[in-house]
Design an enzyme around this catalytic site. Structure first.
Site, PDB file in Angstrom:
ATOM      1  N   GLU A   1     -44.044  26.233 -14.262  1.00 51.13           N
ATOM      2  CA  GLU A   1     -43.491  25.935 -15.588  1.00 51.13           C
ATOM      3  C   GLU A   1     -42.397  26.926 -15.972  1.00 51.13           C
ATOM      4  OE1 GLU A   1     -44.292  23.118 -16.503  1.00 51.13           O
ATOM      5  OE2 GLU A   1     -46.093  22.876 -15.293  1.00 51.13           O
TER       6      GLU A   1
ATOM      7  N   HIS B   1     -39.154  25.984 -14.269  1.00 54.88           N
ATOM      8  CA  HIS B   1     -38.496  24.840 -14.922  1.00 54.88           C
ATOM      9  C   HIS B   1     -37.453  25.294 -15.933  1.00 54.88           C
ATOM     10  CE1 HIS B   1     -39.949  21.028 -13.569  1.00 54.88           C
ATOM     11  NE2 HIS B   1     -41.219  21.236 -13.857  1.00 54.88           N
TER      12      HIS B   1
ATOM     13  N   ALA C   1     -49.717  21.359 -17.290  1.00 47.56           N
ATOM     14  CA  ALA C   1     -48.954  22.181 -18.227  1.00 47.56           C
ATOM     15  C   ALA C   1     -47.625  21.485 -18.497  1.00 47.56           C
ATOM     16  CB  ALA C   1     -48.722  23.585 -17.665  1.00 47.56           C
ATOM     17  N   MET C   2     -46.889  22.015 -19.469  1.00 47.57           N
ATOM     18  CA  MET C   2     -45.607  21.417 -19.857  1.00 47.57           C
ATOM     19  C   MET C   2     -44.584  22.503 -20.125  1.00 47.57           C
ATOM     20  SD  MET C   2     -43.768  18.839 -20.358  1.00 47.57           S
ATOM     21  CE  MET C   2     -42.044  18.930 -20.852  1.00 47.57           C
ATOM     22  N   GLU C   3     -43.363  22.305 -19.570  1.00 47.65           N
ATOM     23  CA  GLU C   3     -42.350  23.351 -19.534  1.00 47.65           C
ATOM     24  C   GLU C   3     -41.456  23.394 -20.760  1.00 47.65           C
ATOM     25  OE1 GLU C   3     -40.250  19.827 -17.359  1.00 47.65           O
ATOM     26  OE2 GLU C   3     -42.289  20.599 -17.572  1.00 47.65           O
ATOM     27  N   ASN C   4     -41.904  22.966 -21.934  1.00 49.47           N
ATOM     28  CA  ASN C   4     -41.064  23.008 -23.137  1.00 49.47           C
ATOM     29  C   ASN C   4     -40.280  24.321 -23.201  1.00 49.47           C
ATOM     30  OD1 ASN C   4     -42.698  20.678 -24.114  1.00 49.47           O
ATOM     31  ND2 ASN C   4     -44.254  22.267 -24.295  1.00 49.47           N
TER      32      ASN C   4
END
Length: 820
Positions: free
Chosen positions: A219, A222, A183-186
């Site tokens: 995430e 973050h 996953a990505m914490e944008n």
């Protein structure tokens, strides 16, 4: 490179960029998955979208306008808060988003598509209403409930544990099928691999549920440890990742222990700690011993994507945990408050974090020096701590001497002038007597002691060797060492088999008791490895049988904890204890121990199965999950020993299973140990039931990869219509699992599977260099294997190294492995 010559100090620059997302198989930058658009910008994906000073310390405020066909892309998402939506001519529409917090471009995100949406309104501790949303493929919305609830639990936990509140009006999670990572914490718009969001009892296992909650938490956390305070440069990656992994580990432990009585909560937290340490030992310890060994803050890299490693993440979390141990819960919380007070809104370094923690430590202990702790950030490798004791029965004293060492590893070997310095190691120790009673430890006269914890004490090892003398020890003690895994080190202590048996049965510290069982069984498997290597007759030490019987029948223990206590050490952990590595004899020895324990205690395994087999509505709670774990472990032991009753129970469980955990718990050992005429019809049934569910089919490919008896089966699986190398999840499910965990076939003496690996690395490299580089790391430690495996592995690596137009990602991995 862009040059702008202008005398103006302030001006507006407009850049028009053109790209082809549908042809972007790297899944970095802007790309297409299914019929939707997604971005992945960490670490250097934003430069694939437009020209930009793509560094994490370049922080900007973003206003984003998205314009698209309304029918094809009814949902247009970006970071922050939605300012405006409106329809345009020609069936188009646009959405305007504003992120009020300055951020680096790696946190930029854009999504356009048509999704199911599950949402809820929640209230923060300050009374603000916020919107929580999960977007997923059409038809999958029912599978996002657990993820949405996990998001809300994470939000409340971060407020309670760290005083950190969501700072936006909404928080969004978007599911994508094709994704290189978890996953990505944008900022405000997290993009998730579908495997870490979608779940229901029929398609997701207990492990999936736990993993979803952990990754959603990670995430979300973050938002502060990574977004509000970010990295100055990519050398500081562990600043955000190590800290946030520690936070998600604590979140999961607290969620597992919630609403449980004190003893059950302690057991639940121990299960989580054991799981984390096992992951560290199977992934990070081998990394520390290989060619890619690096400190958690690396000094150099060729390709930043190669440094999203277990060292940066898992070892980084252990280094944060040590600071938590040294400061205590309240001291660590005060240190976190100080860190945010100093650096909110900034791009900072690992030193900045340690400075904040050091300021609290020196207030608590004015006479102590914290500077030695920084060596964890600049030195690679796993330290070894040798333990020696001298017990004086007349004086009733016990002298404990700890001696640390850490050899040069990785790039450190290229610097003969480098002198490795001692680490600051918080070493948790306890003592028990022969009956398992705790021995009280008086530390009033001792220096370099942090605190006492549950009849144990934290010794502060800062020098190459230190000695502590404990007074009033009236009976010879049995040492309980490195309790709760208080530091990421190896422990060298000359336990006798009898001492380990006592610790296995009586140690009050759950982690140390499990550790003793692991050490006991490891020693026996390694002894048998030599037996099989020389084709000698094998027999199991009766003490192993007695210990397993004792723990099998100890009903005072929680089922989930007992499952870990009765599980044999993983092959990857055993490989680290063997030199040179002889994979096939090790496999044979481990299977012999498993099968002997299964047949010798068949009746007890059957009783354990029945005691924990409950049919009813599925719940992922830790008690229920623990019972399923122990039940399925019992089934695996039974079937490995060819128990007819065990096979019968597995067939019944598969047919009547009401959840995926039980279905796979029956199918997996049948595929591995039962005759093919029994297992294959079930595998085909599983395939037909779930062939329309990509995530479940990933599970099927993994089951088949682990059970394959020859390379031809793997090639056959790759030819099925459902397999594709373009999807990272599918590649990981089949290729990674086969090469990492199918010891019998991958390490076949003819070396054919190594050449297969080389071919697939090259094939993957053409499509997705990031995934290919991770796959290439399977051969990191080839030099530690015995012949002929070693020579075959080297040849396979050379095949990859000579491949034309090999990406920078894979070139770095292979060249370091070959030392070229």
């Amino acid at each position: 490179m862009l040059f702008i010559n202008t005398p103006l100090t302030k001006f507006k620059l407009t850049i028009v960029s053109i790209c082809n997302p549908s042809a972007n198989s790297t899944l970095m930058g802007l790309y297409v998955s299914g019929k939707s658009f997604f971005t992945q910008c960490e670490a250097e994906g934003f430069r694939r979208i437009t020209f930009f000073p793509d560094r994490p310390d370049v922080m900007s405020e973003y206003f984003v306008t998205l314009n698209a066909d309304k029918t094809r892309f009814p949902m247009l998402l970006s970071n922050g808060n939605l300012l405006e939506q409106k329809d345009l001519e020609n069936n188009r529409h646009e959405a305007k988003w504003h992120d009020p917090f300055k951020k680096p471009c790696y946190l930029f995100a854009l999504v356009a598509g048509d999704f199911d949406v599950r949402e809820k309104t929640s209230t923060t501790r300050s009374g603000r209403e916020v919107l929580l949303q999960v977007y997923s493929d059409k038809g999958s919305g029912e599978q996002t409930l657990w993820a949405l609830d996990s998001l809300e639990r994470a939000m409340f936990w971060d407020e309670k544990r760290f005083g950190l509140e969501l700072d936006l009006n909404r928080f969004m999670i978007v599911v994508v099928r094709d994704f290189n990572m978890g996953a990505m914490e944008n900022k405000g718009l997290n993009i998730f691999n579908a495997s870490y969001v979608l779940a229901d009892p029929e398609t997701a296992t207990d492990t999936n549920y736990t993993g979803i909650e952990a990754v959603v938490g990670h995430e979300y956390f973050h938002n502060w440890t990574g977004n509000r305070v970010t990295c100055r440069d990519w050398f500081q990656l562990s600043l955000k990742e190590g800290l946030t992994v520690f936070r998600d580990q604590e979140f999961t432990a607290d969620m597992m222990a919630r609403n449980l009585p004190e003893q059950a909560a302690l057991s639940a937290r121990a299960v989580k700690r054991i799981d984390d340490v096992t992951r560290l030992r199977t992934a990070q310890f081998p990394e520390d011993a290989g060619p890619m060994a690096h400190p958690i803050r690396p000094d150099s890299y060729q390709e930043i994507g190669n440094f999203y490693t277990s060292t940066v993440y898992e070892k980084g979390a252990e280094i944060i945990r040590m600071q938590h141990t040294l400061l205590g819960e309240q001291g660590f919380r005060t240190g976190m408050d100080e860190y945010f007070r100093r650096h909110d809104g900034q791009a900072v370094t690992c030193d900045d974090f340690v400075n904040a923690m050091e300021s609290i430590y020196t207030k608590q202990y004015p006479q102590k020096d914290f500077a030695v702790f920084r060596h964890w950030y600049s030195q690679a490798g796993t330290p070894r701590v040798k333990v020696e004791i001298i017990y004086d029965e007349v004086k009733q004293t016990c002298a404990v001497t700890l001696t640390q060492s850490c050899e040069k590893v990785g790039v450190e070997k290229l610097h003969p002038e480098l002198e490795k310095k001692p680490f600051f190691i918080p070493f948790h120790i306890g003592m028990i007597d022969a009956e398992g009673n705790s021995i009280a430890l008086d530390v009033s006269s001792l220096e370099n002691v942090t605190t006492t914890i549950n009849d144990g004490v934290i010794l502060e090892l800062k020098e190459p060797s230190q000695t502590w003398i404990f007074q009033r020890i009236s009976r010879r003690p049995f040492l309980s060492l490195l309790r709760d895994f208080s530091a990421p080190v190896y422990v060298d202590y000359d336990y006798s088999i009898e001492e380990l048996a006592i610790l296995c049965a009586h140690d009050k510290n759950p982690f140390a008791r499990w550790e003793a069982a692991q050490e006991l069984s490891s020693r026996e498997i390694l002894r048998l490895c030599q037996v099989f290597e020389h084709d000698e007759p094998a027999s199991l030490n009766p003490i192993i049988l007695d210990v397993w019987k004792h723990n099998l029948t100890d009903r005072s223990l929680d089922s989930g904890y007992r499952a870990w206590l009765l599980t044999l050490p993983a092959e990857k952990i055993l490989f680290e204890k063997l030199s040179p590595i002889t994979p096939l004899s090790l496999y044979q020895a481990r299977e012999f121990v498993r099968q002997t324990l299964g047949s010798a205690h068949e009746k007890l395994w059957l009783e354990t199965y029945q005691q924990n087999h409950h049919q009813g509505e599925y719940s992922p709670d830790p008690i229920s999950a623990g019972q399923r774990s122990l039940k399925n472990l019992a089934l695996a032991y039974l079937i490995s020993s060819q128990s007819k009753q065990g096979i019968k129970l597995a067939l019944q469980q598969y047919q009547s299973a009401q959840n995926m955990t039980d279905r796979m718990g029956a199918l997996s050992p049948l595929l591995n140990y039962a005759p093919r005429e029994i297992s294959q019809p079930l595998s085909q049934d599983f395939n037909q039931r779930f062939q329309d569910n990509p995530l479940v089919m990933d599970k099927w490919f993994t089951l088949e990869a682990l059970a394959a008896k020859d390379l031809q089966q793997i090639n056959g699986l790759m030819q099925t219509p459902l397999f594709t190398l373009r999807n990272p999840n599918r590649a990981r499910a089949l290729l990674f699992q086969f090469c990492i965990n199918n010891t019998l076939v991958f390490h076949a003496k003819d070396g054919s599977a190594y050449q297969f690996w080389a071919d697939k690395v090259c094939e993957l490299d053409r499509l997705n260099p990031e995934v290919a580089a991770r796959f290439a790391r399977i051969m990191d430690n080839w030099q530690r294997y015995a012949s002929p495996n070693k020579e075959f592995m080297q040849k396979a690596l050379q095949t990859v190294a000579q491949y034309p137009k090999l990406s920078k990602n894979t070139t770095e991995i292979v060249s370091k492995a070959l030392n070229i």
